[in-house]
Design a protein around this motif. Sequence first.
Motif, PDB file in Angstrom:
ATOM      1  N   LYS A  17       0.824  -1.199   0.000  1.00  0.00           N
ATOM      2  CA  LYS A  17       0.000   0.000   0.000  1.00  0.00           C
ATOM      3  C   LYS A  17       0.861   1.253   0.000  1.00  0.00           C
ATOM      4  O   LYS A  17       0.607   2.201  -0.753  1.00  0.00           O
ATOM      5  CB  LYS A  17      -0.920   0.001   1.228  1.00  0.00           C
ATOM      6  N   ALA A  18       1.900   1.280   0.846  1.00  0.00           N
ATOM      7  CA  ALA A  18       2.773   2.451   0.934  1.00  0.00           C
ATOM      8  C   ALA A  18       3.468   2.714  -0.397  1.00  0.00           C
ATOM      9  O   ALA A  18       3.552   3.869  -0.860  1.00  0.00           O
ATOM     10  CB  ALA A  18       3.794   2.258   2.049  1.00  0.00           C
ATOM     11  N   VAL A  19       3.975   1.664  -1.015  1.00  0.00           N
ATOM     12  CA  VAL A  19       4.650   1.812  -2.314  1.00  0.00           C
ATOM     13  C   VAL A  19       3.681   2.342  -3.367  1.00  0.00           C
ATOM     14  O   VAL A  19       4.030   3.219  -4.176  1.00  0.00           O
ATOM     15  CB  VAL A  19       5.258   0.462  -2.757  1.00  0.00           C
ATOM     16  N   LEU A  20       2.469   1.833  -3.361  1.00  0.00           N
ATOM     17  CA  LEU A  20       1.472   2.264  -4.336  1.00  0.00           C
ATOM     18  C   LEU A  20       1.114   3.737  -4.138  1.00  0.00           C
ATOM     19  O   LEU A  20       0.986   4.493  -5.117  1.00  0.00           O
ATOM     20  CB  LEU A  20       0.221   1.394  -4.205  1.00  0.00           C
ATOM     21  N   ILE A  21       0.964   4.144  -2.893  1.00  0.00           N
ATOM     22  CA  ILE A  21       0.650   5.544  -2.602  1.00  0.00           C
ATOM     23  C   ILE A  21       1.774   6.451  -3.093  1.00  0.00           C
ATOM     24  O   ILE A  21       1.531   7.479  -3.734  1.00  0.00           O
ATOM     25  CB  ILE A  21       0.411   5.740  -1.099  1.00  0.00           C
ATOM     26  N   ILE A  22       3.007   6.071  -2.786  1.00  0.00           N
ATOM     27  CA  ILE A  22       4.154   6.880  -3.216  1.00  0.00           C
ATOM     28  C   ILE A  22       4.210   6.967  -4.736  1.00  0.00           C
ATOM     29  O   ILE A  22       4.469   8.042  -5.310  1.00  0.00           O
ATOM     30  CB  ILE A  22       5.462   6.287  -2.651  1.00  0.00           C
ATOM     31  N   PHE A  23       3.950   5.855  -5.413  1.00  0.00           N
ATOM     32  CA  PHE A  23       3.987   5.833  -6.874  1.00  0.00           C
ATOM     33  C   PHE A  23       2.927   6.761  -7.464  1.00  0.00           C
ATOM     34  O   PHE A  23       3.221   7.583  -8.356  1.00  0.00           O
ATOM     35  CB  PHE A  23       3.772   4.399  -7.369  1.00  0.00           C
ATOM     36  N   ILE A  24       1.690   6.669  -6.955  1.00  0.00           N
ATOM     37  CA  ILE A  24       0.603   7.497  -7.491  1.00  0.00           C
ATOM     38  C   ILE A  24       0.839   8.975  -7.175  1.00  0.00           C
ATOM     39  O   ILE A  24       0.641   9.843  -8.037  1.00  0.00           O
ATOM     40  CB  ILE A  24      -0.753   7.030  -6.941  1.00  0.00           C
ATOM     41  N   LEU A  25       1.270   9.281  -5.948  1.00  0.00           N
ATOM     42  CA  LEU A  25       1.530  10.674  -5.585  1.00  0.00           C
ATOM     43  C   LEU A  25       2.663  11.262  -6.419  1.00  0.00           C
ATOM     44  O   LEU A  25       2.655  12.456  -6.741  1.00  0.00           O
ATOM     45  CB  LEU A  25       1.856  10.790  -4.097  1.00  0.00           C
ATOM     46  N   THR A  26       3.638  10.416  -6.757  1.00  0.00           N
ATOM     47  CA  THR A  26       4.727  10.890  -7.615  1.00  0.00           C
ATOM     48  C   THR A  26       4.200  11.263  -8.997  1.00  0.00           C
ATOM     49  O   THR A  26       4.556  12.322  -9.552  1.00  0.00           O
ATOM     50  CB  THR A  26       5.810   9.799  -7.743  1.00  0.00           C
ATOM     51  N   LEU A  27       3.341  10.419  -9.560  1.00  0.00           N
ATOM     52  CA  LEU A  27       2.754  10.721 -10.866  1.00  0.00           C
ATOM     53  C   LEU A  27       1.915  11.997 -10.814  1.00  0.00           C
ATOM     54  O   LEU A  27       2.004  12.857 -11.706  1.00  0.00           O
ATOM     55  CB  LEU A  27       1.891   9.544 -11.334  1.00  0.00           C
ATOM     56  N   VAL A  28       1.091  12.101  -9.761  1.00  0.00           N
ATOM     57  CA  VAL A  28       0.251  13.293  -9.607  1.00  0.00           C
ATOM     58  C   VAL A  28       1.118  14.541  -9.494  1.00  0.00           C
ATOM     59  O   VAL A  28       0.829  15.581 -10.097  1.00  0.00           O
ATOM     60  CB  VAL A  28      -0.662  13.143  -8.374  1.00  0.00           C
ATOM     61  N   SER A  29       2.198  14.432  -8.719  1.00  0.00           N
ATOM     62  CA  SER A  29       3.081  15.579  -8.520  1.00  0.00           C
ATOM     63  C   SER A  29       3.772  15.988  -9.815  1.00  0.00           C
ATOM     64  O   SER A  29       3.939  17.183 -10.100  1.00  0.00           O
ATOM     65  CB  SER A  29       4.130  15.244  -7.451  1.00  0.00           C
ATOM     66  N   LEU A  30       4.172  15.009 -10.610  1.00  0.00           N
ATOM     67  CA  LEU A  30       4.836  15.310 -11.883  1.00  0.00           C
ATOM     68  C   LEU A  30       3.906  16.064 -12.829  1.00  0.00           C
ATOM     69  O   LEU A  30       4.371  16.808 -13.709  1.00  0.00           O
ATOM     70  CB  LEU A  30       5.324  14.019 -12.529  1.00  0.00           C
ATOM     71  N   SER A  70      11.660  25.466   4.235  1.00  0.00           N
ATOM     72  CA  SER A  70      11.943  25.742   2.821  1.00  0.00           C
ATOM     73  C   SER A  70      13.097  24.901   2.290  1.00  0.00           C
ATOM     74  O   SER A  70      13.197  24.665   1.080  1.00  0.00           O
ATOM     75  CB  SER A  70      12.247  27.228   2.623  1.00  0.00           C
ATOM     76  N   GLY A  71      13.973  24.430   3.184  1.00  0.00           N
ATOM     77  CA  GLY A  71      15.116  23.640   2.753  1.00  0.00           C
ATOM     78  C   GLY A  71      14.926  22.145   2.855  1.00  0.00           C
ATOM     79  O   GLY A  71      15.826  21.377   2.497  1.00  0.00           O
ATOM     80  N   TRP A  72      13.739  21.713   3.341  1.00  0.00           N
ATOM     81  CA  TRP A  72      13.492  20.272   3.465  1.00  0.00           C
ATOM     82  C   TRP A  72      13.314  19.636   2.086  1.00  0.00           C
ATOM     83  O   TRP A  72      12.673  20.223   1.202  1.00  0.00           O
ATOM     84  CB  TRP A  72      12.240  20.019   4.279  1.00  0.00           C
ATOM     85  N   PRO A  73      13.861  18.432   1.873  1.00  0.00           N
ATOM     86  CA  PRO A  73      13.654  17.737   0.594  1.00  0.00           C
ATOM     87  C   PRO A  73      12.164  17.469   0.366  1.00  0.00           C
ATOM     88  O   PRO A  73      11.451  17.072   1.288  1.00  0.00           O
ATOM     89  CB  PRO A  73      14.424  16.415   0.788  1.00  0.00           C
ATOM     90  N   ILE A  74      11.699  17.682  -0.828  1.00  0.00           N
ATOM     91  CA  ILE A  74      10.322  17.430  -1.269  1.00  0.00           C
ATOM     92  C   ILE A  74       9.336  18.351  -0.541  1.00  0.00           C
ATOM     93  O   ILE A  74       8.605  19.107  -1.169  1.00  0.00           O
ATOM     94  CB  ILE A  74       9.908  15.952  -1.091  1.00  0.00           C
TER      95      ILE A  74
END
Length: 294
Positions: free
Chosen positions: A5-18, A96-100
């Motif tokens: 589930k965690a991997v899937l969420i990260i994958f979808i959020l990455t696509l949405v963010s792109l 402001s300097g935190w990654p992502i």
Amino acid sequence: MAEIKAVLIIFILTLVSLILIPLQWIAIRLQLPMRRKLPQIWHLIATRLVGIRIRQIGSPSPDRPLLITSNHASWVDITVIGSLMPLSFIAKSEVSGWPIFGLLAKLQRTVFVDRTKRTRTVEVTDTIAGRMAAGDAMVLFAEGTSNDGNCVLPFRSALLGAATRAVGNGGGEKVWVQPLSVAYQGFYGLPMGRAHRPHVAWYGDMELAGHLWGVFARGAFDVIVHWGDPVLVDGDTDRKALTRQLEREVRAMTVASLLQKPIEYEDSGESGDSDEIGPFEFFSNGEKPGKAGV
């Protein structure tokens, strides 16, 4: 299953963010109206993917200029609040300097406050005032740090004053300040007690990456968002009295949400320094140094 589930969420959020990040960058550069709406769409998708169920009590004020003062337990607060309406946050400059997270904060047009340089207070105040005058609803985590989700720490009057004085400083202008409580009440449909609240609260020396993974993997939170009555503020408003009033409102709403009972306002006197919330006070970890917030 939780890891999948965690991997899937990260994958979808990455696509949405792109997709959304370039659109938001263009919208900000061209000052397009959708620059306010796109971050809300991102937060809505994130809450749905994680399984965060939000119950709202009351509603945000339609009046502007509007400053929203909220308690703060986790970075999850940002996604929860951000999914409800177009708005921006006031955050400490380190974010402001935190990654992502730093990039996402900038794209949400966050106003960053450098707490180590008091000489920049006027500049930051002017920025916040300008944004509010332009119609942006701004969110301030008035405790100045995050906590364990079982208490409300004292509100900092300086943080509140920096955002309100510039708008109501003798120029005939006024600003609406609305208290907001965010309480994590349930976990997989069951009451979220002491054992489960660290799954969502992010405070002290918790590592962000591990906490982020845990939220994605275990999700399914029930959140109660309680909007208080907005307060009309002008240049004659006593900043410290306003701070105490907002703190009492947010604490009372948080207690009522966590205990699932009617709101009871405590008599805190004039100090406004208590961060105890009745039966939950022994859960508090307020002495730990916070890592999130303004």
